[in-house]
Scaffold this motif. Structure first.
Motif, short mmCIF file in Angstrom:
data_model
loop_
_atom_site.label_atom_id
_atom_site.label_comp_id
_atom_site.label_asym_id
_atom_site.label_seq_id
_atom_site.Cartn_x
_atom_site.Cartn_y
_atom_site.Cartn_z
N GLU A 20 46.88 30.32 44.22
CA GLU A 20 46.95 30.52 42.78
C GLU A 20 45.65 30.10 42.13
OE1 GLU A 20 50.35 28.60 41.13
OE2 GLU A 20 51.72 30.17 41.81
N VAL A 21 45.05 31.04 41.43
CA VAL A 21 43.79 30.77 40.75
C VAL A 21 44.01 30.97 39.26
CG1 VAL A 21 41.36 31.39 40.55
CG2 VAL A 21 42.52 31.59 42.75
N THR A 22 43.74 29.93 38.51
CA THR A 22 43.91 30.01 37.07
C THR A 22 42.63 30.50 36.42
OG1 THR A 22 45.46 28.16 37.16
CG2 THR A 22 44.58 28.74 35.01
N GLU A 31 47.03 35.53 41.80
CA GLU A 31 47.20 35.19 43.21
C GLU A 31 46.13 35.88 44.04
OE1 GLU A 31 51.07 35.97 44.73
OE2 GLU A 31 51.80 34.01 44.14
N VAL A 32 45.41 35.06 44.81
CA VAL A 32 44.38 35.58 45.71
C VAL A 32 44.80 35.19 47.12
CG1 VAL A 32 41.96 35.42 46.41
CG2 VAL A 32 42.57 35.36 43.98
N PHE A 33 44.82 36.15 48.01
CA PHE A 33 45.21 35.85 49.38
C PHE A 33 44.04 35.24 50.15
CE2 PHE A 33 48.48 38.84 48.12
CZ PHE A 33 49.61 38.21 48.62
N SER A 34 44.40 34.34 51.04
CA SER A 34 43.38 33.53 51.70
C SER A 34 42.43 34.35 52.58
CB SER A 34 44.04 32.43 52.53
OG SER A 34 44.94 32.98 53.46
N ILE A 37 39.48 35.61 50.22
CA ILE A 37 38.92 34.58 49.35
C ILE A 37 37.42 34.76 49.13
CG2 ILE A 37 38.36 32.86 51.13
CD1 ILE A 37 39.72 30.78 49.29
N GLU A 38 36.77 35.46 50.07
CA GLU A 38 35.32 35.62 49.94
C GLU A 38 34.95 36.84 49.10
OE1 GLU A 38 33.78 35.63 53.88
OE2 GLU A 38 34.21 33.53 54.21
N LYS A 39 35.96 37.59 48.73
CA LYS A 39 35.69 38.73 47.86
C LYS A 39 35.61 38.26 46.40
CE LYS A 39 38.13 41.99 50.85
NZ LYS A 39 39.26 42.95 50.91
N THR A 40 35.07 39.12 45.59
CA THR A 40 35.02 38.82 44.17
C THR A 40 36.32 39.30 43.52
OG1 THR A 40 32.63 39.07 44.13
CG2 THR A 40 33.75 39.17 42.03
N ILE A 49 35.64 37.23 35.87
CA ILE A 49 35.48 36.92 37.28
C ILE A 49 36.08 35.55 37.56
CG2 ILE A 49 33.81 36.56 39.15
CD1 ILE A 49 34.05 39.46 38.15
N LEU A 50 36.92 35.49 38.58
CA LEU A 50 37.59 34.25 38.92
C LEU A 50 36.73 33.43 39.87
CD1 LEU A 50 41.15 35.67 39.59
CD2 LEU A 50 40.41 34.41 37.56
N ASN A 51 36.76 32.14 39.64
CA ASN A 51 36.06 31.21 40.54
C ASN A 51 37.05 30.71 41.58
OD1 ASN A 51 34.22 29.49 41.65
ND2 ASN A 51 34.49 27.90 40.12
N VAL A 52 37.05 31.40 42.73
CA VAL A 52 37.99 31.07 43.79
C VAL A 52 37.39 30.03 44.71
CG1 VAL A 52 39.42 31.98 45.65
CG2 VAL A 52 38.89 33.41 43.66
N LYS A 53 38.07 28.92 44.81
CA LYS A 53 37.56 27.85 45.67
C LYS A 53 38.32 27.82 46.99
CE LYS A 53 36.19 24.74 41.94
NZ LYS A 53 36.45 23.42 41.31
#
Ligand code: ZN
Length: 55
Positions: A20-22, A31-34, A37-40, A49-53
């Motif tokens: 879950e990325v806020t 929701e970003v699947f693991s 995660i390296e995609k934008t 643009i989400l900052n996915v950590k």
């Protein structure tokens, strides 16, 4: 003859988990699947643009 055969096409199970990325801009939870995660990723609500950590 006792020959044990493995299925050659068997792939090891990948544990793909939704993350879950806020969105910092609008606060929507995306929701970003693991495995992606390296995609934008862009927020589905405001397209920021989400900052996915990685955790
Ligand atoms: Zn947003």
């Amino acid at each position: 003859m006792n020959t044990t055969q493995h299925c050659p096409g068997h792939e090891p199970f990948k544990s793909i988990q939704p993350i879950e990325v806020t969105c910092k801009k609008c606060g929507a939870i995306n929701e970003v699947f693991s495995d992606e995660i390296e995609k934008t990723h862009a927020c589905s609500t405001c397209k920021a643009i989400l900052n996915v950590k990685k955790s």
